[in-house]
Design an enzyme around this catalytic site. Sequence first.
Site, PDB file in Angstrom:
ATOM      1  N   HIS A  20       0.822  -1.211   0.000  1.00  0.00           N
ATOM      2  CA  HIS A  20       0.000   0.000   0.000  1.00  0.00           C
ATOM      3  C   HIS A  20       0.856   1.260   0.000  1.00  0.00           C
ATOM      4  O   HIS A  20       2.087   1.204   0.080  1.00  0.00           O
ATOM      5  CB  HIS A  20      -0.947  -0.007   1.209  1.00  0.00           C
ATOM      6  CG  HIS A  20      -0.252  -0.073   2.539  1.00  0.00           C
ATOM      7  ND1 HIS A  20       0.293   1.036   3.149  1.00  0.00           N
ATOM      8  CD2 HIS A  20      -0.033  -1.118   3.390  1.00  0.00           C
ATOM      9  CE1 HIS A  20       0.827   0.682   4.308  1.00  0.00           C
ATOM     10  NE2 HIS A  20       0.639  -0.619   4.482  1.00  0.00           N
TER      11      HIS A  20
ATOM     12  N   CYS B 104       3.246  -4.998   6.770  1.00  0.00           N
ATOM     13  CA  CYS B 104       2.860  -4.688   5.404  1.00  0.00           C
ATOM     14  C   CYS B 104       4.018  -4.013   4.659  1.00  0.00           C
ATOM     15  O   CYS B 104       5.006  -3.601   5.241  1.00  0.00           O
ATOM     16  CB  CYS B 104       1.633  -3.785   5.392  1.00  0.00           C
ATOM     17  SG  CYS B 104       0.126  -4.608   5.946  1.00  0.00           S
TER      18      CYS B 104
END
Length: 327
Positions: free
Chosen positions: A208, A224
């Site tokens: 992301h 992440c």
Amino acid sequence: MPQPPFDPRRRRLLQALGALPAIAPALARSDPLETARTHLYRWPTPANGDALVGRTHVSIVRDGETLHHVARRFDLGYWDILLANPDKDFWLPGDGTPVIVPRRFILPDTPRQGIVINAPELRLYYYGEDGRHVDSHPIGIGRQDWGTPLGTARVTEKIPQPAWYPPASIRAEAAARGERLPREVPPGPDNPLGAYALILDLPGYLIHGTNRPAGVGMRVSHGCVRLYPEDIAALFPQVPRGAPVHLVHQPVKTAWSQGRLWVEAHPLPTDQDYTAKDLRFSERERNAHATRISNEALERGHLVDRNRVAAVLERPTGVPTPVTGYD
């Protein structure tokens, strides 16, 4: 778990990072026309077994830039610019100072398809569906206690303007610091996922954007993979659902190019590494890597320059370096 003594270098770094919002307009200097940026991260996919792309060059610090500004200007991360310029002051390099811009890379030893994430390098590669080009971007990954997993995954969903739903573990961590996290953070400037998210079939893991670009090129996430806002905006429309994702650990990459063996080294940072002098291989790691490099050269009838191999492994710069033949 008891906390280790607070390192004064960490305090200075955190204080400096805390000041970044004040200089956010400068950090956000990126060309709105994405076509003007592709030369920063896209190269033709090399053929005939070659794996060397890009070039290393020198740029000049301008307009009061920090090394972070220079890194983002050339689509590099924290450790990229720091390892290549170990003697420069990260926050006050000085206008007119020449800076090495390490934009030559050895492609990881993986299938050339989909997304490849090399954790020690803190870098993502994406092979276009037509097979003709490879894109590369710096990334932030999970810190030691929230490590980014290794293995093979796939992109299962693509979400523009994602909401963030902090899991209970992250809310508990925030509560221990005296902070309260809501159960949902809507899209917007306070959302740590940024403007785009690629969902993986590894539960809870995403690729992301970010609302804190200073963390790109560091181990600061909860596992992440985060990219600069401008990089996720370029990557997002290219990646199809179902694209493979290879998450690998290749701290020392090698490639044959121009008749010579090249080596690129990236020790995996820990939470206690802040400067280029901190980031080192252990003696055992150096010996193992040196043996592998020497054997790879011997298989093709070459001898390595042992001094060059030692230099690459003892003071890693992240810059591909030839270790056979002569300049």
